[in-house]
Design a protein around this motif. Structure first.
Motif, short mmCIF file in Angstrom:
data_model
loop_
_atom_site.label_atom_id
_atom_site.label_comp_id
_atom_site.label_asym_id
_atom_site.label_seq_id
_atom_site.Cartn_x
_atom_site.Cartn_y
_atom_site.Cartn_z
N ILE A 94 28.18 35.24 35.07
CA ILE A 94 28.82 36.37 34.78
C ILE A 94 30.21 36.39 35.08
CG2 ILE A 94 29.14 38.98 34.98
CD1 ILE A 94 26.22 39.08 35.23
N ILE A 95 30.51 35.79 36.46
CA ILE A 95 32.05 35.73 36.71
C ILE A 95 32.68 34.70 36.05
CG2 ILE A 95 33.21 34.86 38.67
CD1 ILE A 95 31.23 36.18 40.40
N ILE A 96 32.01 33.48 35.85
CA ILE A 96 32.49 32.35 34.79
C ILE A 96 32.73 32.66 33.55
CG2 ILE A 96 32.00 30.14 34.10
CD1 ILE A 96 33.02 29.92 36.69
N SER A 97 31.95 33.37 33.00
CA SER A 97 31.95 33.74 31.42
C SER A 97 33.25 34.73 31.45
CB SER A 97 30.80 34.44 31.08
OG SER A 97 29.65 33.49 30.96
N PHE A 98 33.20 35.76 32.23
CA PHE A 98 34.27 36.67 31.91
C PHE A 98 35.64 36.20 32.36
CE2 PHE A 98 37.04 39.86 33.78
CZ PHE A 98 37.24 40.69 32.94
N LEU A 99 35.60 35.41 33.27
CA LEU A 99 37.14 34.80 33.64
C LEU A 99 37.48 34.00 32.72
CD1 LEU A 99 36.81 34.21 37.51
CD2 LEU A 99 38.14 36.03 36.15
N PHE A 100 36.57 33.05 32.22
CA PHE A 100 36.99 32.08 30.88
C PHE A 100 37.40 32.84 29.68
CE2 PHE A 100 35.67 28.50 33.63
CZ PHE A 100 36.69 27.36 33.19
N ILE A 130 47.67 35.82 39.52
CA ILE A 130 47.19 36.96 40.51
C ILE A 130 45.70 37.18 40.37
CG2 ILE A 130 47.22 39.40 41.25
CD1 ILE A 130 50.15 39.55 40.42
N VAL A 131 45.04 37.11 39.18
CA VAL A 131 43.63 37.35 38.85
C VAL A 131 43.06 35.89 39.49
CG1 VAL A 131 41.87 37.14 36.99
CG2 VAL A 131 43.63 38.64 36.79
N TYR A 132 43.46 34.74 39.24
CA TYR A 132 42.88 33.83 39.84
C TYR A 132 42.92 33.75 41.51
CZ TYR A 132 42.06 28.82 41.33
OH TYR A 132 41.62 27.87 41.79
N PHE A 133 44.03 34.01 42.01
CA PHE A 133 44.10 34.10 43.54
C PHE A 133 43.05 35.04 43.97
CE2 PHE A 133 48.39 32.02 43.10
CZ PHE A 133 47.89 30.88 43.70
N ILE A 134 42.90 36.16 43.37
CA ILE A 134 42.10 37.19 43.86
C ILE A 134 40.24 36.80 43.73
CG2 ILE A 134 41.15 39.57 43.46
CD1 ILE A 134 43.81 40.35 42.75
N GLN A 161 39.35 33.75 43.21
CA GLN A 161 39.39 32.28 43.44
C GLN A 161 37.93 31.80 44.07
OE1 GLN A 161 42.16 30.74 46.21
NE2 GLN A 161 41.40 28.39 45.87
N ARG A 162 37.50 32.52 45.11
CA ARG A 162 36.36 32.13 45.95
C ARG A 162 35.06 32.46 45.01
NH1 ARG A 162 32.63 35.21 49.09
NH2 ARG A 162 33.82 37.10 48.91
N TRP A 163 35.12 33.64 44.15
CA TRP A 163 33.87 33.78 43.50
C TRP A 163 33.87 32.82 42.23
CZ3 TRP A 163 36.83 37.77 45.14
CH2 TRP A 163 36.13 38.65 46.06
N PHE A 164 35.17 32.25 41.82
CA PHE A 164 35.43 31.61 40.69
C PHE A 164 34.63 30.03 40.95
CE2 PHE A 164 37.59 28.18 38.28
CZ PHE A 164 37.53 28.48 37.10
N VAL A 165 35.17 29.49 42.08
CA VAL A 165 34.56 27.95 42.77
C VAL A 165 33.08 28.18 42.83
CG1 VAL A 165 34.74 26.48 44.44
CG2 VAL A 165 36.78 27.74 43.65
#
Length: 315
Positions: free
Chosen positions: A221-227, A294-298, A300-304
């Motif tokens: 879900i996190i990956i799909s939403f961010l992309f 800013i969104v990426y830095f917030i 980042q941990r969940w994205f990786v």
């Protein structure tokens, strides 16, 4: 006493262990090579950001001074003040979030449902649907632009967010096929024993999906939403055609930056005092990408973690 040959052999094996390591991957030379590649690749990615950041704080005198390269003589914020007026930053930012967040949420939710259905249920025509999903990703969006534009015009949804929401709601948003495949791969990896145990306890398919499958699919879900969020944010071609002048985004405003600036700050008496310079352009570019950073830095941990657990690399 050790002979000279034994001492040379000792120094040889010691040097070999230091430079090559015990297994060939833990030696000094290997580490220098790996870190050198990482630094080089990182520099390629970071150089544009460093260049924009430095030049955005340069005054006109620093830009014209050949001796001033990377370090400005003063912390000049006038470029950002003018870029903020040209972009109408805060108002445009809210409109951009409205245009990007809602379609991204809808696209993520629909992709999760479709991916779960393809991964867990067997029905006639499943392979055909799967091929059609892949086809929507293979066909360039420019091919379907005119038919879709005519269809949206007949539905009278041009100039509104519905032009983005309608495709996203029906699994036809920007690159929706990728997100469907991510959820499909993720749900296939979930043990069926969990769902079978829930069925024995009387849980139906909807309850299993919402109480078991979705909580386990948080990385996907996190990956799909961010992309999806980033792709809708950077989409200017379809946005300019579908929205016209009714809605705008920061990337669209950045495309019109030069023309808007010249209208707002005409050169005074032909002296060019308010002439657009590179520092103002860089300030406008930094403002347009700052929310994404800013969104990426917030996240980042969940994205990786999401990339690692959802298998988006195809491994």
């Amino acid at each position: 006493m050790q002979t000279k040959t034994q001492q040379l052999e000792k120094y040889y094996f010691k040097s070999k262990r230091i430079f090559l390591g015990m297994q060939g991957t833990d030696g000094l030379l290997y580490k220098i090579l790996i870190y050198g590649l990482l630094v080089g690749i990182g520099f390629v990615y970071l150089f544009p950001l460093l260049y924009m950041s430095v030049y955005s704080f340069k005054s006109l005198d620093d830009l014209l001074n050949p001796l001033v390269n990377w370090i400005p003589t003063q912390f000049y914020t006038g470029n950002y003040e003018q870029a903020n007026q040209v972009l109408n930053f805060f108002s445009t930012l809210l409109e951009t979030l409205y245009v990007t967040v809602l379609p991204a949420l809808a696209q993520t939710a629909v992709a999760a449902v479709v991916g779960y259905g393809l991964a867990r249920f067997e029905f006639k025509g499943k392979k055909i649907i799967f091929v059609l999903v892949l086809t929507t990703f293979i066909i360039p969006p420019q091919v379907t632009l005119i038919p879709r534009y005519i269809f949206f015009n007949e539905l009278n949804i041009l100039g509104s967010l519905k032009a983005f929401m309608l495709p996203a709601t029906f699994g036809q948003g920007l690159n929706s096929a990728i997100f469907i495949l991510i959820f499909y791969q993720f749900f296939r990896a979930v043990p069926k024993a969990l769902e079978e145990a829930a069925q024995l306890d009387g849980a139906g398919h909807f309850r299993i999906f919402f109480t078991i499958a979705l909580p386990m699919a948080v990385p996907a879900i996190i990956i799909s939403f961010l992309f999806s969020f980033v792709w809708y944010w950077n989409e200017t071609y379809l946005a300019s055609i579908y929205f016209g002048d009714a809605l705008t985004t920061l990337p669209l405003q950045l495309q019109k930056f030069v023309a808007t600036y010249q209208k707002m700050f005409p050169a005074e008496m032909g002296l060019g005092k308010n002439q657009l310079n590179e520092g103002i352009k860089m300030a406008g570019t930094v403002l347009s990408i700052l929310p994404l950073l800013i969104v990426y830095f917030i996240t980042q941990r969940w994205f990786v973690e999401g990339v690692d657990r959802s298998g988006i690399t195809g491994e």
